[in-house]
Design an enzyme around this catalytic site. Structure first.
Site, PDB file in Angstrom:
ATOM      1  N   TYR A 107       0.821  -1.203   0.000  1.00  0.00           N
ATOM      2  CA  TYR A 107       0.000   0.000   0.000  1.00  0.00           C
ATOM      3  C   TYR A 107       0.859   1.258   0.000  1.00  0.00           C
ATOM      4  CZ  TYR A 107      -2.863   3.866   1.553  1.00  0.00           C
ATOM      5  OH  TYR A 107      -3.460   5.086   1.633  1.00  0.00           O
ATOM      6  N   HIS A 139      -2.372  16.619  -2.055  1.00  0.00           N
ATOM      7  CA  HIS A 139      -2.831  16.636  -0.662  1.00  0.00           C
ATOM      8  C   HIS A 139      -2.546  17.958   0.047  1.00  0.00           C
ATOM      9  CE1 HIS A 139      -3.562  12.491  -1.371  1.00  0.00           C
ATOM     10  NE2 HIS A 139      -3.662  12.123  -0.105  1.00  0.00           N
ATOM     11  N   ASN A 179       1.865  10.843   6.487  1.00  0.00           N
ATOM     12  CA  ASN A 179       0.983   9.953   7.233  1.00  0.00           C
ATOM     13  C   ASN A 179       1.421   9.920   8.691  1.00  0.00           C
ATOM     14  OD1 ASN A 179      -1.278   8.341   7.115  1.00  0.00           O
ATOM     15  ND2 ASN A 179      -0.456   7.015   5.514  1.00  0.00           N
ATOM     16  N   TYR A 235     -16.078  30.184  46.976  1.00  0.00           N
ATOM     17  CA  TYR A 235     -15.355  29.060  46.379  1.00  0.00           C
ATOM     18  C   TYR A 235     -14.184  29.512  45.504  1.00  0.00           C
ATOM     19  CZ  TYR A 235     -19.310  26.026  47.693  1.00  0.00           C
ATOM     20  OH  TYR A 235     -20.264  25.331  48.368  1.00  0.00           O
ATOM     21  N   ARG A 269     -11.610  29.926  48.243  1.00  0.00           N
ATOM     22  CA  ARG A 269     -11.421  28.771  49.117  1.00  0.00           C
ATOM     23  C   ARG A 269     -11.028  27.514  48.351  1.00  0.00           C
ATOM     24  NH1 ARG A 269     -16.420  26.233  52.052  1.00  0.00           N
ATOM     25  NH2 ARG A 269     -17.272  28.256  51.464  1.00  0.00           N
ATOM     26  N   PHE A 297      -1.656   6.139  12.391  1.00  0.00           N
ATOM     27  CA  PHE A 297      -1.846   7.549  12.066  1.00  0.00           C
ATOM     28  C   PHE A 297      -3.086   8.130  12.731  1.00  0.00           C
ATOM     29  CE2 PHE A 297      -3.473   4.803   8.622  1.00  0.00           C
ATOM     30  CZ  PHE A 297      -4.831   4.948   8.869  1.00  0.00           C
ATOM     31  N   GLU A 325     -12.068   5.783   4.851  1.00  0.00           N
ATOM     32  CA  GLU A 325     -11.596   6.365   6.118  1.00  0.00           C
ATOM     33  C   GLU A 325     -12.828   6.868   6.863  1.00  0.00           C
ATOM     34  OE1 GLU A 325      -8.733   9.143   4.611  1.00  0.00           O
ATOM     35  OE2 GLU A 325      -7.577   7.538   3.663  1.00  0.00           O
TER      36      GLU A 325
END
Length: 493
Positions: free
Chosen positions: A52, A82, A194, A277, A280, A326, A412
């Site tokens: 791959y 990409h 990746n 608060y 405190r 990834f 994906e």
């Protein structure tokens, strides 16, 4: 010089390299491991074994076999196609961290790249060449594909970088630095993009800043405690030991240390029996915020040394395995958790600001800390700004990690959105720093009412340093400038 070795690297070493300019290089044994791993890839390519991303397409195209003559073109097309990031670029520190962390991941010897590729990344770090990487566009699974592709563009001499304070085409910076672009070989383009290095880089920078900001928040809270004549008994060690949370115990201890010689603090019953608060419960709330920091640190420390690309090449077994390292879920969760700690640090600070300025709550201080109440508004709108920042933090605190959207034709089909989580954590940190800067402005005004000479020695030192940045409020002025100056001072000190 810091050496990348088989033992990995620490967050503190990352900090030295990224923030302080320490040089970094590969150790001899790491070079040997990378080289051996690359040889396996080349042998498998010669055998025409299907792998791959090496001789197949990507994502939904994983079933498309690529001829040997096109393998380098495949890598080039991958990087260019990409590089789809949008928005403003990451800071140079984040970009620098991304380059370093990608080099660390590839140096582990499971990615099938050449030694020269890893050395090129470290050359960028050492020369101060920082890729221009848009902040938006990553899904945080199948790697931080878009941002890392912009990083990878610079390796081949394309895209833009920041160099010597200027933004310029990569090829110009490489010429000035006497470096040359690389021609990517099979697997190397995919190996560059990746991974989880965008979210991890932003997360690391956020961690460094949050750690400092929390200490500053404690110091400023101590000054507010004095300005409101807080009851020190609530910080007694016995109270916190019986609950048992180490972070809470630590905050209480530091608060006692900060206030140990103060003449402004009170005991139970002297002014009132109990504090609100926001005074405190400082150890309980900030202690819990420290827990989110420690969790984030643990996950970041693992991830900076992780092998996060796909496929992975295991040299000894001569195996190429497609997996899912990834996927950014561990960092996505860590950043979403850190966001809660950031949000509550700001929330608590804003409540103390309200007590400082509200005449019904501030124990006799001037209304809105104004030098001339009515004619002059004093710190009234400072609290408005803090409230706005806190409210914005609440919207950013929504967990990004639950917002998976499928991609690549449902190949994906679950993603982490970890980079969004990390970016939002960092945005919230900037908001929170402004909130505690506002608290410091108000706290300094409050202690002046009672007398700076009555302050604890440590808070008085903080007061003196901060007063060199922002003067006392003697009349109304443009407080925007004060907030900006003090926020910058807190970030840089």
């Amino acid at each position: 010089m810091i050496y990348l070795s088989e033992h990995g690297i620490t967050l503190e070493e990352v900090k030295k390299i990224v923030l302080h300019g320490e040089k970094v290089t590969l150790s001899g044994e790491v070079k040997t491991r990378i080289h051996a791993n690359r040889q396996i890839v080349e042998e498998l390519i010669d055998k025409e074994q299907t792998m791959y991303g090496i001789n197949t397409g990507f994502g939904k195209f994983s079933d498309v076999i690529i001829p040997s003559k096109d393998l380098t073109t495949l890598q080039l097309n991958l990087i260019r196609s990409h590089a789809c990031g949008v928005g403003e670029p990451f800071s140079e520190h984040v970009s620098r961290a991304m380059v370093l962390l990608r080099a660390i991941a590839l140096s582990k010897g499971y990615s099938g790249v050449r030694v020269r590729l890893v050395e090129q990344l470290l050359d960028y770090v050492n020369a101060g060449i920082h890729p221009v990487i848009p902040e938006q566009g990553s899904l945080g699974a199948s790697g931080d594909l878009a941002p890392l592709s912009h990083l990878a563009l610079t390796v081949i001499g394309e895209g833009e970088v920041f160099y010597k304070g200027k933004r310029m085409p990569t090829i110009e910076a490489l010429a000035q630095a006497q470096l040359t672009p690389l021609r990517l070989e099979a697997k190397e383009g995919l190996a560059l993009i990746n991974g989880t290095q965008a979210m991890t880089a932003v997360g690391a920078i956020a961690f460094f800043e949050m750690e400092k900001l929390l200490y500053q928040s404690e110091q400023i809270a101590a000054m507010t405690f004095e300005g409101l004549r807080g009851i020190i008994d609530a910080f007694d060690e016995a109270v916190h030991v019986v609950r048992g949370h180490e972070e809470q115990i630590g905050v209480a201890r530091r608060m006692r240390e900060l206030l140990k010689d103060s003449l402004l603090i009170t005991k139970q019953g002297e002014v009132r029996v109990q504090d609100a608060y926001s005074l405190r419960c400082i150890p309980q709330v900030l202690g819990a915020s420290w827990q989110t920091v420690h969790y984030a640190k643990e996950k970041l420390q693992t991830e900076i040394n992780a092998v996060t690309d796909n496929p992975l090449i295991f040299s000894e077994a001569e195996k190429v395995i497609s997996g899912g390292n990834f996927h950014g879920q561990p960092i996505a969760f860590a950043m979403d958790f850190l966001k809660l700690g950031v949000a509550e640090t700001a929330n608590l600070s804003e409540r103390r600001i309200e007590r400082l300025v509200n005449p019904q709550l501030n124990n006799g201080l001037p209304p809105f800390l104004s030098p001339n109440p009515g004619l002059e508004s004093g710190a009234m709108i400072l609290q408005y700004t803090a409230a706005s920042l806190v409210s914005e933090n609440k919207t950013l605190a929504h967990p990004a990690s639950v917002d998976s959207i499928p991609s690549s034709a449902n190949q994906e089909d679950h993603v982490s959105m970890g980079t969004i989580a990390a970016r939002h954590a960092y945005m919230m940190l900037q908001n929170t720093r402004m909130v505690i800067a506002i608290e410091l402005i108000c706290a300094m005004q409050a202690v002046e009412h009672y007398g700076v000479d009555q302050m604890a020695s440590q808070t008085r030192e903080l007061y003196k340093q901060a007063r060199e940045v922002v003067p006392s409020i003697e009349r109304d002025r443009i407080f925007h400038t004060d907030i900006e100056k003090l926020t910058t001072w807190l970030k840089e000190n």
